[in-house]
Design a protein around this motif. Structure first.
Motif, short mmCIF file in Angstrom:
data_model
loop_
_atom_site.label_atom_id
_atom_site.label_comp_id
_atom_site.label_asym_id
_atom_site.label_seq_id
_atom_site.Cartn_x
_atom_site.Cartn_y
_atom_site.Cartn_z
N ARG A 67 0.86 -1.18 0.00
CA ARG A 67 0.00 0.00 0.00
C ARG A 67 0.89 1.22 0.00
N THR A 68 0.74 2.08 -1.01
CA THR A 68 1.61 3.24 -1.15
C THR A 68 0.92 4.54 -0.77
N ALA A 69 -0.38 4.53 -0.59
CA ALA A 69 -1.09 5.75 -0.18
C ALA A 69 -2.37 5.37 0.55
N GLN A 70 -2.75 6.21 1.53
CA GLN A 70 -3.98 5.99 2.29
C GLN A 70 -4.56 7.34 2.69
N ALA A 71 -5.87 7.46 2.65
CA ALA A 71 -6.56 8.66 3.12
C ALA A 71 -7.74 8.23 3.96
N LEU A 72 -7.82 8.72 5.19
CA LEU A 72 -8.96 8.46 6.07
C LEU A 72 -9.97 9.59 5.90
N VAL A 73 -11.25 9.21 5.81
CA VAL A 73 -12.28 10.19 5.50
C VAL A 73 -13.38 10.10 6.55
N GLY A 74 -13.62 11.19 7.27
CA GLY A 74 -14.74 11.24 8.19
C GLY A 74 -14.48 10.62 9.55
N THR A 75 -15.56 10.47 10.31
CA THR A 75 -15.50 9.94 11.67
C THR A 75 -15.87 8.46 11.66
N ALA A 76 -16.07 7.90 12.85
CA ALA A 76 -16.46 6.50 12.97
C ALA A 76 -17.86 6.25 12.39
N TRP A 77 -18.62 7.34 12.16
CA TRP A 77 -19.97 7.21 11.61
C TRP A 77 -20.00 7.39 10.10
N ALA A 78 -18.87 7.65 9.49
CA ALA A 78 -18.82 7.95 8.06
C ALA A 78 -19.24 6.75 7.23
N TRP A 79 -19.87 7.05 6.09
CA TRP A 79 -20.38 5.99 5.21
C TRP A 79 -20.45 6.50 3.80
N SER A 80 -20.30 5.61 2.82
CA SER A 80 -20.45 5.99 1.42
C SER A 80 -21.10 4.84 0.68
N GLU A 81 -22.06 5.17 -0.17
CA GLU A 81 -22.70 4.15 -1.00
C GLU A 81 -21.71 3.51 -1.97
N ALA A 82 -20.60 4.21 -2.24
CA ALA A 82 -19.57 3.67 -3.13
C ALA A 82 -18.89 2.44 -2.54
N MET A 83 -19.04 2.22 -1.24
CA MET A 83 -18.45 1.04 -0.63
C MET A 83 -19.11 -0.24 -1.11
N TRP A 84 -20.39 -0.15 -1.51
CA TRP A 84 -21.15 -1.35 -1.86
C TRP A 84 -21.75 -1.31 -3.26
N ASP A 85 -21.70 -0.16 -3.91
CA ASP A 85 -22.27 -0.04 -5.24
C ASP A 85 -21.27 0.71 -6.13
N HIS A 86 -20.69 0.02 -7.09
CA HIS A 86 -19.64 0.63 -7.91
C HIS A 86 -20.18 1.78 -8.75
N HIS A 87 -21.49 1.87 -8.96
CA HIS A 87 -22.04 2.99 -9.72
C HIS A 87 -21.81 4.32 -8.99
N ALA A 88 -21.62 4.28 -7.69
CA ALA A 88 -21.38 5.49 -6.91
C ALA A 88 -19.89 5.83 -6.82
N PHE A 89 -19.03 4.92 -7.29
CA PHE A 89 -17.58 5.13 -7.28
C PHE A 89 -17.21 5.74 -8.62
N ASN A 90 -16.95 7.05 -8.65
CA ASN A 90 -16.77 7.79 -9.90
C ASN A 90 -15.28 8.07 -10.11
N TRP A 91 -14.63 7.20 -10.88
CA TRP A 91 -13.20 7.37 -11.21
C TRP A 91 -13.12 8.05 -12.57
N TYR A 92 -12.45 9.21 -12.62
CA TYR A 92 -12.45 10.07 -13.81
C TYR A 92 -11.01 10.46 -14.13
N ARG A 93 -10.55 10.04 -15.32
CA ARG A 93 -9.18 10.38 -15.73
C ARG A 93 -9.15 10.62 -17.23
N PRO A 94 -9.62 11.79 -17.69
CA PRO A 94 -9.66 12.05 -19.13
C PRO A 94 -8.28 12.16 -19.75
N ASP A 95 -7.27 12.56 -18.95
CA ASP A 95 -5.90 12.69 -19.44
C ASP A 95 -5.00 11.73 -18.65
N PRO A 96 -4.57 10.62 -19.26
CA PRO A 96 -3.73 9.65 -18.54
C PRO A 96 -2.42 10.23 -18.04
#
Length: 370
Positions: free
Chosen positions: A228-257
């Motif tokens: 693991r070369t990078a890590q970012a912690l987001v939010g508190t112990a109550w934090a949640w994201s629908e992207a954890m369970w539904d890839h449609h909510a995980f928006n990876w965008y890289r128009p220029d490689p």
């Protein structure tokens, strides 16, 4: 033009498709637990290469259950399937109770002729014990490689060599606290994941009071030594994201490689309100933006909120207001090179420039039916 059909009778399940084939994974259900039972999944393959017809190829099965479509993949005509397995056995210390044995495995199947002139999905290779005692949390296949995340108390990222379908093998395990729930290849040798950071307490058990949503970058250039070369912690112990369970909510965008990519995830959290402040003001829901690069790591770019948009529910004498979660995002870049972020909730859509997320351009509310 007529309709071409190919049918089987059974329960629906997880679907996975390529340009030429459609696979259905249907789980077997037991009425009640008994000694000797094991999880099982039926697999059915269809030929969809011709848009004017559909053909049934054959069926097979694997031990365990398929979590999602990323646990299945076809490469060079071989179907790779990762499953979580569970078995019941009699507890020798108490014959009236059962022991539950959890595990995971990797199976490789291919169509083979059967005596009746058709074909079946036959097992040609497997890793029967991927990680014993742990369930699969995320899987991803990339060509001749595979990656799996399992979890019990800690999170092993397992790298797999699938170049020989008849002899798949586990190459290495990278063990870290917590677990990942989704893996996104961002280039040939790096994975971006979302999941949960879950430190262990003094007894070696997960300490859920210190839980945090996390993003990670894994370097798998050398599959025998993932890191693991990078890590970012987001939010508190109550934090949640629908992207954890539904890839449609995980928006990876890289128009220029040649430039760092952008990750957008819907995010919600609960922060303790200040004394004298209404409790509901502690609710947070927005789109969180991150710059992600294999070399530079992960850095926060800000957030776009719809927290001021309320929806009224109910009728007559009983109505209430609430702020819907932000559930999706859209990223777009214009001809001048400026990128814009769109946050989408059940209440409406809001847009802002990526460089000025605190200055929204417009908000469009969805009409509410009475």
């Amino acid at each position: 033009m007529g309709v071409s059909r190919a049918s089987i009778v059974g329960e629906p399940g997880v679907l996975y498709a390529t340009a030429k084939r459609l696979y259905i994974a249907s789980r077997h259900w037991w009425w009640w637990p008994m000694a000797g039972q094991r999880d099982w999944t039926y697999l059915h393959a269809f030929d969809i290469g011709d848009p004017a017809s559909a053909g049934y190829i054959g069926s097979g099965g694997v031990e365990g259950r398929v979590g999602d479509q990323f646990a299945m993949d076809e490469h060079d005509g071989y179907l790779r399937v990762a499953t979580t397995t569970s078995r019941y056995s009699v507890d020798q210390t108490n014959p009236r109770s059962f022991r539950f044995e959890l595990g995971s495995r990797l199976s490789v199947l291919a169509p083979q002729p059967d005596p009746g002139g058709g074909s079946n999905l036959a097992l040609v290779g497997e890793i029967a014990h991927l990680v014993d005692g742990e369930r699969l949390m995320a899987t991803r296949f990339v060509g001749g490689r595979g990656y799996a995340v399992t979890f019990r108390n800690v999170d092993p990222l397992v790298t797999l060599d699938l170049s020989d379908p008849a002899h798949p093998r586990k190459e290495a395990e990278l063990t870290l606290p917590g677990f990942s729930t989704y893996l996104e290849p961002i280039d040939e040798n790096h994975l971006l994941s979302i999941g949960v950071e879950l430190p262990l307490d003094s007894a070696g058990r997960p300490d859920w009071t210190k839980r945090s949503l996390q993003l990670s970058v894994f370097d798998v250039t050398d599959p025998a030594h993932p890191a693991r070369t990078a890590q970012a912690l987001v939010g508190t112990a109550w934090a949640w994201s629908e992207a954890m369970w539904d890839h449609h909510a995980f928006n990876w965008y890289r128009p220029d490689p040649a430039k760092p990519g952008i990750l957008a995830i819907p995010f919600s959290d609960w922060i303790q309100a200040a004394p004298g402040t209404p409790w509901w003001t502690g609710f947070v829901s927005d789109v969180r933006m991150f710059s992600v690069d294999a070399a530079a790591g992960i850095s926060a770019l800000g957030s776009l909120s719809l927290g001021d948009v309320y929806v009224q529910q109910g009728s007559g004498d009983w109505t209430w207001w609430y702020r819907p979660w932000v559930r999706r995002s859209v990223l777009a870049t214009d001809q001048a090179g400026s990128t814009f972020v769109y946050a989408v909730s059940d209440a409406g859509v809001r847009t802002a420039p990526l460089l000025h997320l605190d200055a929204p351009l417009a908000t469009a509310l969805f009409p509410r039916t009475p």
